[in-house]
Motif scaffolding. Structure first.
Motif, PDB file in Angstrom:
ATOM      1  N   THR A  87      33.030  34.644  41.636  1.00  0.00           N
ATOM      2  CA  THR A  87      33.906  35.722  41.203  1.00  0.00           C
ATOM      3  C   THR A  87      33.173  37.057  41.119  1.00  0.00           C
ATOM      4  O   THR A  87      33.698  38.088  41.551  1.00  0.00           O
ATOM      5  N   CYS A  91      34.516  40.436  42.945  1.00  0.00           N
ATOM      6  CA  CYS A  91      35.068  41.609  42.252  1.00  0.00           C
ATOM      7  C   CYS A  91      34.170  42.832  42.398  1.00  0.00           C
ATOM      8  O   CYS A  91      34.642  43.932  42.718  1.00  0.00           O
ATOM      9  N   SER A 212      38.681  36.235  38.019  1.00  0.00           N
ATOM     10  CA  SER A 212      39.114  37.453  38.703  1.00  0.00           C
ATOM     11  C   SER A 212      40.618  37.662  38.589  1.00  0.00           C
ATOM     12  O   SER A 212      41.387  36.703  38.526  1.00  0.00           O
TER      13      SER A 212
END
Length: 384
Positions: A87, A91, A212
C-alpha cells in the motif's frame, strides 16, 4: 547479492527512510487498515522529511538541485516502502512518483507556484484520474469530457480504481476535449476536489491493500478554469504515454522489493519452523524450492537495476519498462504463492504478513497496464 547502482548517498538516504518508517509508520499500520487510508499526519511527516519532493526542483520546495535529478533516490524510497507493504509504495508512488512529473514538466509557472510547494509538504495530496468504469487499460477511448464554456471548461464523467481518490485535494484528470480527434483529442486538467459537482463515490472494498483509499470519482458539470489545463490542449494522451514508463518502472521496483522481503522472512520461518523433528527448510524439496526462488529474485534484481540506471540517464524505453513490469509482477505472485505454501495453514491467516502480502500483490498483474497489455507492447516491438 551485491548491487552496484547505489553509492553512499543513496544508502544514507535508505537508512533515513527506514528509520522514519520504523518510527512514524509501522506503529500505525493497523489504524491505516481500519480506516482504509493513510492519515494526513503521515503525508505531512513524509513531506517534512522531503520524501514527497524527490521529483520537484528546490525552487518549488522539492529536493532536486539545478540539473541534478537522480531517479535512484526514488527507487530507494520505493524499495523501503515496499518492504513494509504494497500500500505504501502505491499511495506514495501515485503522489510523488506518478503525478509529480505532470506537475513539474507540463505546468505553467503560475501552476507550479500554486501547487508544488504544498504538494511537497504533504498539504496538497494528489491522485490521477485515468481509468474509467468501462475502459480499463484502454486510455485512448475514455469517455469523460471537458467542454469549453467561455474561458472555462465543464467536465462530466467518472473514474474508478483511483488510488488516493478518497482523500486527494487535487486530481489530474484526463478528459476528452476534441472527440473527433480520438486519442489526439484528450487533455489533462488539475481538478480541485472542493469544486461543486465533484464527488467521491464508493471507497472500494478491495481484496487486499486495506490501508489505501481506492475510490470512484464522479464529475457532474465541474467547472474549471483554463488556468487548470495541464499542458497544451489535446496533448494529454501523448503525455500519459510519455510518463507511463516511469509508472511501470516504479511498479516493477515495488513488486520485486516486496517479494524479496517476504521471501527473506519465509526463509527465516523455514529455519525456525520444525516438522518431523527438523526445520522444514532442511527437507530437500523445500531447500530446492527456496534456492529457485532466491535465484529468480536476484536475477530479476539485476534487470530492474539496469532499468533504474537507464531511466536515471533518460534512456529507459517503453518496451524496457513493459518487460520489467510484467515479469516482476508474475515473479512476485509466483514467489508469494510459494511463501504461503511454505507457511502451511498459517500462511492463510491474516495475522501473518505472508498472507496479507499474498493478497496485496495480486493486483500487480493488473494495474499500470495489465500484463497482457505489456506483452502486446513487447510483441509489437518484435514486429508482430
Amino acid at each position: 547479492m551485491s548491487r552496484e547502482i547505489y553509492d553512499e548517498d543513496h544508502e544514507a538516504f535508505r537508512a533515513s527512510v527506514k528509520e522514519f518508517l520504523d518510527r512514524e509508520v509501522v506503529p500505525h499500520l493497523d489504524d491505516y487498515a481500519a480506516s482504509h487510508g493513510l492519515a494526513r499526519e503521515f503525508w505531512l511527516a513524509a513531506g517534512k522529511q522531503g520524501y514527497l519532493g524527490l521529483e520537484v526542483p528546490e525552487t518549488y520546495g522539492g529536493q532536486i538541485e539545478e540539473g541534478a535529478g537522480d531517479y535512484r533516490f526514488n527507487a530507494v524510497l520505493t524499495e523501503e516502502l515496499s518492504k513494509i507493504n504494497m500500500t505504501l509504495p502505491s499511495c506514495v508512488g501515485i503522489h510523488a512518483d506518478i503525478v509529480a512529473p505532470y506537475l513539474v514538466h507540463l505546468t505553467t509557472e503560475e501552476q507550479k507556484q500554486r501547487w508544488l510547494p504544498r504538494f511537497c509538504s504533504g498539504e496538497l495530496l494528489t491522485a490521477i484520474g485515468m481509468t474509467e468504469p468501462g475502459g480499463g487499460s484502454d486510455l485512448a477511448n475514455l469517455k469523460t469530457t471537458a467542454v469549453r464554456d467561455g474561458d472555462d471548461w465543464i467536465i462530466n464523467g467518472s473514474k474508478t480504481f483511483i488510488t488516493n481518490g478518497g482523500s486527494a485535494d487535487l486530481v489530474v484528470v484526463a478528459a476528452r476535449t476534441s472527440p473527433e480527434k480520438k486519442a489526439k483529442g484528450i487533455s489533462l486538467f488539475g481538478v480541485d476536489t472542493t469544486l461543486p459537482g465533484f464527488s467521491v463515490g464508493r471507497v472500494l472494498d478491495k481484496v487486499g491493500q486495506d490501508e489505501s483509499d481506492t475510490a470512484e470519482l464522479a464529475f457532474e458539470d465541474v467547472r474549471v478554469s483554463n488556468d487548470d489545463l495541464i499542458g497544451p490542449l489535446d496533448t494529454g494522451f501523448i503525455s500519459m504515454m510519455q510518463f507511463l514508463p516511469q509508472e511501470r518502472l516504479g511498479s516493477a521496483i515495488t513488486n520485486l522489493a516486496h517479494a524479496a522481503q517476504i521471501l527473506e522472512e519465509t526463509i527465516q520461518y523455514a529455519k525456525d519452523r520444525k516438522a518431523f523433528g527438523q526445520p522444514i527448510g532442511s527437507f530437500q524439496h523445500n531447500a530446492f524450492l527456496m534456492a529457485e526462488l532466491v535465484t529468480q529474485v536476484e536475477v530479476t534484481q539485476a534487470y530492474v537495476d539496469q532499468c533504474v540506471l537507464k531511466h536515471t540517464r533518460g534512456q529507459l524505453t517503453a518496451v524496457d519498462a513493459a518487460k520489467a513490469k510484467w515479469w516482476t509482477s508474475q515473479m512476485q505472485n509466483d514467489v508469494l504463492d510459494h511463501c504461503v505454501q511454505l507457511h502451511g495453514g498459517y500462511g492463510y491467516m491474516n495475522e501473518y504478513r505472508v498472507a496479507r502480502a499474498w493478497r496485496d500483490a495480486r493486483v500487480s498483474k493488473i494495474w499500470a497496464g495489465s500484463n497482457e497489455i505489456m506483452k502486446m507492447l513487447i510483441g509489437r516491438d518484435l514486429g508482430f
